[in-house]
Scaffold this active site. Structure first.
Site, PDB file in Angstrom:
ATOM      1  N   GLY A 187      48.954  35.335  45.060  1.00 40.15           N
ATOM      2  CA  GLY A 187      49.139  34.083  44.024  1.00 40.15           C
ATOM      3  C   GLY A 187      49.988  34.981  42.938  1.00 40.15           C
ATOM      4  O   GLY A 187      50.071  34.285  41.846  1.00 40.15           O
ATOM      5  N   LYS A 218      53.347  31.760  44.774  1.00 43.01           N
ATOM      6  CA  LYS A 218      53.744  30.857  43.885  1.00 43.01           C
ATOM      7  C   LYS A 218      55.256  30.277  44.063  1.00 43.01           C
ATOM      8  O   LYS A 218      55.676  29.230  43.638  1.00 43.01           O
ATOM      9  CB  LYS A 218      53.713  31.373  42.416  1.00 43.01           C
ATOM     10  N   ASP A 297      45.325  25.664  39.144  1.00 37.00           N
ATOM     11  CA  ASP A 297      45.745  26.558  37.901  1.00 37.00           C
ATOM     12  C   ASP A 297      47.081  26.424  37.455  1.00 37.00           C
ATOM     13  O   ASP A 297      47.990  25.964  38.311  1.00 37.00           O
ATOM     14  CB  ASP A 297      45.559  27.991  38.378  1.00 37.00           C
ATOM     15  N   ASP A 298      47.257  26.868  36.300  1.00 36.61           N
ATOM     16  CA  ASP A 298      48.398  26.934  35.803  1.00 36.61           C
ATOM     17  C   ASP A 298      49.279  25.333  35.629  1.00 36.61           C
ATOM     18  O   ASP A 298      50.509  25.438  35.828  1.00 36.61           O
ATOM     19  CB  ASP A 298      49.296  28.027  36.225  1.00 36.61           C
ATOM     20  N   TYR A 335      40.209  28.906  34.118  1.00 36.81           N
ATOM     21  CA  TYR A 335      39.963  29.693  35.098  1.00 36.81           C
ATOM     22  C   TYR A 335      39.532  31.116  34.653  1.00 36.81           C
ATOM     23  O   TYR A 335      39.001  31.953  35.348  1.00 36.81           O
ATOM     24  CB  TYR A 335      40.822  29.951  36.061  1.00 36.81           C
ATOM     25  N   TRP A 394      38.916  36.048  41.396  1.00 39.50           N
ATOM     26  CA  TRP A 394      40.078  36.428  41.520  1.00 39.50           C
ATOM     27  C   TRP A 394      40.594  37.288  40.339  1.00 39.50           C
ATOM     28  O   TRP A 394      40.906  37.172  39.252  1.00 39.50           O
ATOM     29  CB  TRP A 394      41.194  35.049  41.298  1.00 39.50           C
ATOM     30  N   ASN A 396      42.813  39.879  38.570  1.00 38.69           N
ATOM     31  CA  ASN A 396      44.297  40.018  38.607  1.00 38.69           C
ATOM     32  C   ASN A 396      44.703  41.583  38.202  1.00 38.69           C
ATOM     33  O   ASN A 396      45.170  42.026  37.033  1.00 38.69           O
ATOM     34  CB  ASN A 396      44.865  39.236  37.409  1.00 38.69           C
ATOM     35  N   ASP A 401      53.336  40.742  37.736  1.00 35.99           N
ATOM     36  CA  ASP A 401      53.970  39.673  37.245  1.00 35.99           C
ATOM     37  C   ASP A 401      54.418  39.617  35.923  1.00 35.99           C
ATOM     38  O   ASP A 401      55.367  38.828  35.385  1.00 35.99           O
ATOM     39  CB  ASP A 401      53.824  38.540  38.021  1.00 35.99           C
ATOM     40  N   ASN A 429      44.400  39.915  43.293  1.00 39.28           N
ATOM     41  CA  ASN A 429      45.694  39.623  43.354  1.00 39.28           C
ATOM     42  C   ASN A 429      46.935  40.625  43.532  1.00 39.28           C
ATOM     43  O   ASN A 429      46.693  41.571  42.460  1.00 39.28           O
ATOM     44  CB  ASN A 429      46.278  38.662  42.276  1.00 39.28           C
TER      45      ASN A 429
END
Length: 1001
Positions: A187, A218, A297-298, A335, A394, A396, A401, A429
């Site tokens: 992701g 993404k 999300d986002d 989230y 999830w 990270n 990124d 992720n």
């Protein structure tokens, strides 16, 4: 089950087992044909760590061809993985049974394979969780039984790891996962993985018992921007390969789709878009996908109820209607806990979404923040309670990124080992760098499979050992400097970079600031920096191309920093040798290396290798040790963030002082006052701005000094450049005990905020100790004014005040009337060492020194001298004379003594009757510890405490208020005799009460 092999292990003269570096060594036999030849084989590192592993025999060598039983009944993917391994290791499968060959039996719990039950010898996977397995290797046979097909497949993966050069130890393993869903969510933003990357990753997941791969890149337009459109035929073929590879490796291929960017919810348009979702899912279902995720999300839209309603409808009309699709997965728009919760209560979106979304849907969340240091159990409990279900994580890390110049090469870190109470779905992720992501993913497999036994350091070392073989030690050196992700704003995660090396660097600065010998430490650091450069060069020369492409820039960066670090040590040595030419030469090299590193895209070891160069460039032997300076401020922020004044003089560039900004804010004037430990001749103040923000950066100043802390004299005013570089404010030498920095101007990251706030990473003073500064001090003497004959008197000796010196040792002589008192003992206060000796009747010399290496505090009581009153006396004199202090320079200074009078009166001591303790018994017995309890003696007059014995030897004396004690570090299944006696003030000890028992097995 019967443990006949364990018994053999314990009784055989040939059996030898020990643990070393995470490996179990056993003596191994060759089977089938017995040759009598013995070899050493290792039970290697296994990943994930099995729940239960027992070595039950000597081990054996697998023959060049084997009998394979159960392949027709066993899970097809497990058998295929086994056959692939055997072929790769040149082991053939016999067409007919050969009694001289190794036999391998494979199958599931519900298969009818009598040979499997016999070989397992009572061990079984029947009562294990789903995906569990049992593996027994014994007497030339290997049995693998899965709770289900997945379990059998995982048993094969463990078997593959056990076999080294055809040798296999005899073991009994039962194993199963802590968390049901374990894996990866692709992701991240940035360059997506290639198709080959994904195929390679999926195989890696299967080998490490990860069962979930969420496809949600993404940058895949058909996942996000073009979510309504079907995949082109060329893409469908690629997807089919991923789906098939996932099935072969027991990985759930989860197709993720993110419609939230522009989905329509209402009317005909809403119906049309929902049908697009169904159509997209149907196309993937027809290809074999049985797991789906819909993400919100986002995105800007926060229509909580509509988001949940789409999920619920999809869940009913597709997931449940199909019957063979796993629970739907989602990520809400809020989230992370920071976005979801305010003051312990869910925000509106989260509350509505949680109340509406179907209980069967898996809800993902990233922890306290989007990228965060930890997930504490309390946080998981809070979110699980809001959603009324076990949550899906999830995590990270190792994703990069948000900070692309750095690689995340660390272990899973900061995750509570009890998280499975509220989490049954754990994904990470990864980075866009697929190959290097494997280090962290390897540890994630260990954490999620066997959470209770997870050790992040062991998991990290094991991952690199298993992934990099002969290059493992070099990779550990490199990766050790690239574990911490910190973009200096909102994202912080991972273990700190090279913590052991950072500690050595800090120790060096402390030694240099304290004028201690640092030569051995400097040599050690030279070795560390040389090893960094050597490791990176070895990796550049020998890493496989796919890995080297992902880290070559960071390898070059660490080489540059290592060279700069070595030049930094050269600078320090030159300073110590007062060699100006060598210093300037080394400084030029260090500065050039730092400039090269700072201009690079690559980032590594910012707070260690990079910071060391910066620290060396600003280091000056005239720096007054920041840790000996007391610092106060006009205000400090300790509510909105942790930024007290003390952080401006802690020697750490990564902490800072901030004037108070939380309500009610202090908006000036601002100042810092530094109290030095002695009077110094000072000529320079160093100001290091906060490194992560310009807010509060000081650009205008006034420096003033004082000898008494009240009357200050201005010595310098001026301005400073508005940048993050370290500044030095120089002036003519002046005597000072106090230095004040007034802020006359500062910058802000807010409009119209100039001068409102002030910050500093460090404010330090340079100078030398004032020569011939008079050291003064006064001794304190504390004791009761009256004591009875026969009683003990505690005389406290300490320091009221010490001026112009740091004390590392005190020397006192306590004088008393030898006809009235008798010396008994001296007692240490916390953090000090006391050595006392009666030098003649009526005189005790007391030496007090620091236990920690830090200066001794000025305290009224540093040591207690115990005197026993022997005869009646009125106004008996106690005095301290010949008092002196030893400072950090090795100089001794005399200080003033003091005296006190004490009356000794006749007393009638109550009769002491000595009795033993009562009800002595064991309250808790386990393998290593035994806790005993008792009731106090029948008479307690004069009771001072208790003496405890183990097997006839005294092990402890404890106070009279204690009624329990734990004997620790015992041997398991061993008989011990414990005793206890009561101790009284008249010196008598009671008879002993006895207890004999055996520790647990």
């Amino acid at each position: 089950m019967k443990r006949k092999m364990l018994k053999r292990l314990l009784t055989s003269a040939f059996a030898c087992m020990f643990i070393a570096n995470g490996l179990i060594t056993t003596t191994v036999r060759a089977v089938g044909p017995k040759t009598g030849e013995e070899n050493q084989v290792l039970v290697p590192n296994l990943n994930p760590t099995p729940e239960n592993l027992e070595v039950v025999g000597d081990g054996f060598k697998i023959t060049s061809s084997i009998n394979l039983v159960g392949e027709e009944e066993a899970d097809e993917n497990a058998v295929n993985a086994l056959r692939e391994f055997l072929t790769a290791n040149n082991i053939e499968i016999n067409s007919e049974n050969d009694p001289n060959s190794t036999t391998l039996i494979i199958g599931e719990v519900d298969d009818d394979i009598p040979e499997l039950d016999e070989a397992l010898n009572g061990t079984t996977a029947e009562n294990l969780k789903e995906e569990g397995y049992a593996l027994v290797s014994n007497d030339g046979k290997i049995a693998i039984e899965g709770k289900d097909g997945d379990g059998t497949f995982y048993g094969v993966q463990t078997f593959k790891q056990l076999v080294k050069e055809s040798n296999i130890p005899e073991v009994n393993i039962t194993d199963y996962p802590t968390v049901s869903a374990r894996g990866i969510v692709e992701g991240f933003y940035g360059t997506p993985w290639t198709h080959q990357d994904r195929l390679d990753q999926i195989k890696f997941y299967g080998e490490n018992k990860l069962n979930t791969y969420i496809y949600a890149p993404k940058d895949d337009p058909y996942h996000r921007e073009k979510w309504r459109e079907p995949y082109p035929e060329s893409e469908m073929q690629r997807m089919q390969e991923l789906i098939n590879a996932s099935a072969e490796n027991k990985v759930d291929f989860v197709f993720g789709i993110s419609p939230g960017i522009d989905i329509r919810f209402d009317g005909d348009a809403g119906e049309e878009d929902f049908n697009h979702l169904i159509t997209k899912a149907e196309s993937l279902y027809d290809m074999g996908v049985r797991s789906f995720a819909i993400y919100w999300d986002d995105i800007q839209d926060k229509s909580a109820a509509k988001h949940a309603q789409v999920l619920n409808r999809f869940n009913e009309e597709f997931v449940k209607a199909k019957g063979d699709v796993k629970p739907l997965i989602t990520v809400p728009t809020e989230y992370d806990t920071g976005a979801m919760v305010s003051n312990g209560q869910p925000r509106a979106y989260t509350r509505i979404f949680a109340e509406t979304v179907d209980p069967s849907i898996e809800v993902m969340w990233t922890g306290p923040g989007v990228v965060t240091n930890e997930i504490p159990l309390s946080d998981a409990q809070l979110i699980s309670g809001i959603y009324n279900r076990n949550m899906a994580v999830w995590w990270n890390y190792p994703v990069t990124d948000y900070f692309k110049g750095k690689l995340a090469l660390g272990p899973m870190h900061g995750l509570d080992k009890g998280l499975n109470q509220y989490v049954d779905f754990f994904t990470v992720n990864p980075m866009e760098h697929a190959e290097l992501s494997k280090i962290s993913i390897h540890t994630a497999a260990d954490y999620s499979w066997n959470m209770d036994n997870y050790d992040y350091d062991k998991a990290w070392n094991r991952a690199i050992d298993m992934l990099y073989g002969d290059l493992a030690e070099d990779m550990k050196v490199f990766a050790n400097h690239s574990t911490r992700m910190d973009n200096k704003t909102w994202a912080k995660s991972g273990r700190e970079d090279a913590p052991e090396l950072r500690a050595k660097m800090d120790e060096l600065w402390n030694k240099l600031s304290s004028k201690e010998d640092a030569s051995a430490l400097i040599e050690e650091l030279y070795g560390e920096f040389a090893r960094m450069e050597e490791a990176c060069n070895n990796l550049k020369a020998n890493l496989p191309e796919v890995a080297l492409e992902e880290c070559s820039r960071q390898l070059d960066e660490l080489i540059t920093l290592a060279q700069g670090d070595k030049a930094s040590l050269d600078m320090i040595v030159a300073q110590l040798n007062e060699d100006t030419e060598a210093y300037e030469s080394a400084k030029e090299i260090a500065q050039n290396k730092l400039n090269t590193a700072l201009s690079s895209f690559a980032v590594i070891s910012e707070k260690v290798a990079q910071s060391f160069i910066q620290e060396a460039l600003s280091f000056d032997l005239t720096l007054i040790n920041p840790r000996t300076v007391k610092i106060t401020a006009s205000s400090e922020e300790t509510s909105g963030e942790n930024a007290p004044a003390s952080f401006a003089s802690d020697g750490d560039m990564n902490t800072f002082w901030h004037s108070k900004w939380s309500s009610p804010a202090h908006e000036g004037p601002h100042h810092l006052t530094l109290e030095l430990d002695n009077v110094y001749e000072i000529n320079k103040v160093k100001y290091a701005p906060r490194q992560d923000s310009k807010n509060g950066r000081i650009t205008g100043y006034k420096v003033s000094v004082s000898l008494d802390g009240e009357n200050f004299t201005e010595v310098k005013t001026g301005t400073l450049e508005d940048n993050a570089a370290i500044k030095f404010i120089e002036f003519d030498s002046v005597d000072a005990k106090y230095v004040r920095l007034d802020v006359t101007d500062s910058v802000s990251d807010q409009a119209n905020g100039r001068g409102k706030f002030a910050t500093a990473a460090e404010v330090n003073v340079h100078g030398k100790l004032k020569e011939n500064a008079e050291v003064t001090g006064s001794v304190s003497l504390e004791a009761l004014e009256e004591v009875q004959v026969g009683e003990n008197l505690e005389v406290g000796v300490g320091i009221d005040e010490l001026v112009n010196a740091e004390a590392f040792a005190y020397d006192f002589t306590l004088n008393y009337d030898e006809n009235a008192f008798e010396y008994v003992e001296a007692i240490s206060d916390d953090g000090v060492f006391v050595n006392a000796k009666k030098i003649e009747d009526g005189k005790v010399r007391v030496l007090v020194s620091s236990l920690t290496g830090e200066p001794l505090p000025a305290k009224e009581v540093l040591a207690k001298v115990v005197l026993r009153a022997e005869a009646k006396a009125e106004g008996s004199n106690l005095s301290v004379t010949n008092s002196s202090v030893g400072d950090g320079e090795g100089l001794v200074h005399e200080i003033a003594g003091t005296e006190k009078t004490v009356n000794i009166i006749e007393g009638t001591s109550p009769e002491i009757v000595v009795n033993p303790v009562r009800d002595f018994k064991a309250s808790e017995i386990n393998k290593k510890n035994v806790t005993v309890t008792w009731t106090e003696p029948e008479t307690t007059e004069g009771l001072e405490g208790y003496i405890l014995y183990k097997d006839g030897k005294k092990v402890a004396e404890i106070g009279k208020d204690e009624t329990s004690y734990t004997f620790k570090k015992l041997n398991r299944h061993t008989i011990y005799n414990f005793k206890i006696a009561a101790k009284y003030s008249n010196g008598e000890v009671s008879s002993k009460e006895s207890l004999t028992l055996r520790t647990a097995r």
